[in-house]
Design an enzyme around this catalytic site. Structure first.
Site, PDB file in Angstrom:
ATOM      1  N   CYS A  77       0.872  -1.172   0.000  1.00  0.00           N
ATOM      2  CA  CYS A  77       0.000   0.000   0.000  1.00  0.00           C
ATOM      3  C   CYS A  77       0.909   1.222   0.000  1.00  0.00           C
ATOM      4  O   CYS A  77       1.756   1.368   0.884  1.00  0.00           O
ATOM      5  CB  CYS A  77      -0.870  -0.018   1.255  1.00  0.00           C
ATOM      6  SG  CYS A  77      -1.864   1.471   1.526  1.00  0.00           S
ATOM      7  N   CYS A 193       0.077   3.768  -7.065  1.00  0.00           N
ATOM      8  CA  CYS A 193      -1.024   3.225  -6.272  1.00  0.00           C
ATOM      9  C   CYS A 193      -1.306   1.843  -6.821  1.00  0.00           C
ATOM     10  O   CYS A 193      -1.341   1.659  -8.047  1.00  0.00           O
ATOM     11  CB  CYS A 193      -2.270   4.108  -6.376  1.00  0.00           C
ATOM     12  SG  CYS A 193      -3.744   3.375  -5.604  1.00  0.00           S
TER      13      CYS A 193
END
Length: 274
Positions: A77, A193
């Site tokens: 993440c 991302c």
């Protein structure tokens, strides 16, 4: 109490589903290893939350993975890697436990992609505001100029399976134009991302062919293989029975339904309380 040096699975953590796109690449290169994936879907998104909140949530999930027997945890993440990784590494790690992120592997090798030393970053608002990519890239290659743009609508588009819609085309084109308007020299774009690779077919429609687009999954996977080779004591603490487990802080049924989009195959998930 869990013995820190007992063999255990490798933990993969993400605020939601995006980390599954990284996990997919890791599992492909390390198929014999055991893994536990934990998605904090009940508290997603992390991208708009404060440093303190992201740190507390991430630490809670990392320690849950330690409780489940993991000796090594990958923060799959970008927001958690940007806002929580360093503090956890410096302040919180029990003996024998390791936590790695997804930003450093990408920033270490970005110089091998760019010829103009102009790199674009597409990321969540939290990752952009953290400045982590600029800081890390300039640490390794100071001559690279970094241009950033946040894409707050991209994660919802992916999670709601609206990739092939007019809305996706509109937002992706708008955000790419905003990034490229910052410099005509940009020749490399990092998708910072883990959700964004799923938008690649749309992204490629609006990015000139001569610009390279970097997805993190394969880079993080290769970096993890190299890390285990350099740290035999960590590698020796990884169990290798090919077992995969999936946990979510939200609905297991919802997780199973959406996970297939990211992981490429069906999974069985369990709900977990933190």
């Amino acid at each position: 109490m869990q013995q820190t040096h007992a063999m255990g699975p490798i933990g993969i953590f993400d605020s939601g589903y995006g980390g599954l796109s990284v996990f997919k690449e890791i599992q492909a290169v390390l198929p014999a290893y055991d893994f536990i994936y934990l998605g904090d879907n009940a508290r997603v998104p992390y991208g708009t939350r404060s440093y303190e909140t992201v740190y507390e949530y991430t630490k809670e999930c990392v320690f849950k993975l330690f409780e489940l027997g993991c000796n090594l945890v990958i923060l799959a993440c970008n927001t958690a890697s940007a806002k929580a990784l360093r503090t956890i590494q410096q302040q919180d790690l029990p003996a024998g436990k390791k936590v790695l992120g997804v930003i450093r592997p990408t920033t270490e090798i970005v110089s091998t992609f760019t010829k103009t030393n102009a790199v674009g970053i597409l990321a969540t608002t939290g990752t952009v505001n953290s400045g982590s990519y600029k800081i890390e890239i300039q640490k390794f290659t100071p001559e690279i100029h970094v241009f950033q743009h946040d894409c707050p609508f991209w994660v919802p588009l992916v999670e709601n399976n609206e990739i092939n819609t007019p809305g996706a085309n509109y937002f992706v084109e708008k955000d790419i134009q905003a990034l490229l308007a910052q410099s005509k020299a940009i020749d490399t774009i990092i998708l910072a991302c883990t959700h964004y690779p799923l938008l690649l077919p749309v992204i490629r429609k609006f990015v000139p062919a001569e610009i390279q687009i970097i997805s993190q999954g394969p880079i993080v996977a290769e970096s993890l293989v190299a890390y285990l080779q350099r740290h035999p004591e960590v590698e020796a603490a990884c169990r290798k029975q090919g077992e995969l487990q999936f946990f979510t802080t939200d609905s297991a049924a919802d997780f199973e339904e959406k996970a297939t989009i990211f992981f490429g195959k069906s999974v069985l998930a369990q709900h977990i309380k933190l």
